[in-house]
Motif scaffolding. Structure first.
Motif, mmCIF file in Angstrom:
data_model
loop_
_atom_site.group_PDB
_atom_site.id
_atom_site.type_symbol
_atom_site.label_atom_id
_atom_site.label_comp_id
_atom_site.label_asym_id
_atom_site.label_seq_id
_atom_site.Cartn_x
_atom_site.Cartn_y
_atom_site.Cartn_z
ATOM 1 N N SER A 7 0.844 -1.190 0.000
ATOM 2 C CA SER A 7 0.000 0.000 0.000
ATOM 3 C C SER A 7 0.882 1.244 0.000
ATOM 4 O O SER A 7 2.042 1.218 0.402
ATOM 5 C CB SER A 7 -0.898 0.012 1.235
ATOM 6 N N SER A 8 0.325 2.349 -0.467
ATOM 7 C CA SER A 8 1.117 3.578 -0.519
ATOM 8 C C SER A 8 1.509 4.028 0.890
ATOM 9 O O SER A 8 2.611 4.530 1.091
ATOM 10 C CB SER A 8 0.362 4.673 -1.253
ATOM 11 N N LEU A 9 0.632 3.840 1.879
ATOM 12 C CA LEU A 9 0.965 4.186 3.254
ATOM 13 C C LEU A 9 2.120 3.311 3.742
ATOM 14 O O LEU A 9 3.068 3.803 4.350
ATOM 15 C CB LEU A 9 -0.244 4.031 4.172
ATOM 16 N N GLY A 10 2.028 2.031 3.452
ATOM 17 C CA GLY A 10 3.095 1.112 3.857
ATOM 18 C C GLY A 10 4.425 1.470 3.216
ATOM 19 O O GLY A 10 5.470 1.436 3.869
ATOM 20 N N LYS A 11 4.378 1.830 1.934
ATOM 21 C CA LYS A 11 5.610 2.224 1.243
ATOM 22 C C LYS A 11 6.188 3.491 1.837
ATOM 23 O O LYS A 11 7.401 3.608 2.024
ATOM 24 C CB LYS A 11 5.338 2.429 -0.249
ATOM 25 N N ASN A 12 5.315 4.460 2.139
ATOM 26 C CA ASN A 12 5.777 5.711 2.731
ATOM 27 C C ASN A 12 6.391 5.497 4.110
ATOM 28 O O ASN A 12 7.430 6.086 4.431
ATOM 29 C CB ASN A 12 4.637 6.728 2.819
ATOM 30 N N LEU A 13 5.755 4.655 4.921
ATOM 31 C CA LEU A 13 6.286 4.375 6.254
ATOM 32 C C LEU A 13 7.627 3.665 6.173
ATOM 33 O O LEU A 13 8.569 4.005 6.891
ATOM 34 C CB LEU A 13 5.289 3.547 7.065
ATOM 35 N N ARG A 14 7.709 2.703 5.290
ATOM 36 C CA ARG A 14 8.960 1.950 5.127
ATOM 37 C C ARG A 14 10.074 2.876 4.642
ATOM 38 O O ARG A 14 11.210 2.803 5.116
ATOM 39 C CB ARG A 14 8.752 0.798 4.163
ATOM 40 N N SER A 15 9.753 3.741 3.706
ATOM 41 C CA SER A 15 10.732 4.687 3.190
ATOM 42 C C SER A 15 11.206 5.622 4.310
ATOM 43 O O SER A 15 12.407 5.907 4.417
ATOM 44 C CB SER A 15 10.114 5.493 2.053
ATOM 45 N N ALA A 16 10.284 6.073 5.147
ATOM 46 C CA ALA A 16 10.647 6.941 6.263
ATOM 47 C C ALA A 16 11.539 6.201 7.259
ATOM 48 O O ALA A 16 12.506 6.773 7.778
ATOM 49 C CB ALA A 16 9.388 7.460 6.958
#
Length: 88
Positions: A7-16
């Motif tokens: 998910s885009s939220l998951g990708k954003n969190l992982r990237s952070a």
């Protein structure tokens, strides 16, 4: 490697998480006077650290859940034993 949330939220969190990890590694290396590795090495290292942190948290969550289950069983056993003693 572990399966990642797509998910885009998951990708954003992982990237952070990876950026934070990379920043902490750079800060620590500068603090002790060591040169920072190239970006590719930093990316691989930060991803490995984030994966390991996720694995540790997952295992701890399982062990905490098992502790709660055991505590519940002990509580229910004590409660049932107490009820039996009151009926006598």
């Amino acid at each position: 490697m572990e399966k990642h949330d797509d998910s885009s939220l998951g990708k954003n969190l992982r990237s952070a998480e990876k950026r934070l990890t990379k920043g902490l590694i750079k800060w620590r290396l500068k603090r002790v006077g060591l040169p920072t590795p190239d970006e590719e090495t930093m990316d691989k290292g930060s991803e490995r650290i984030v994966d390991e942190a996720h694995k540790i948290m997952k295992n701890r969550a399982k062990s905490i859940l098992e502790e709660f289950k055991q505590a519940k069983q002990e509580f229910l056993k004590a409660y049932r034993d107490e009820e039996k003693n009151e009926k006598k």
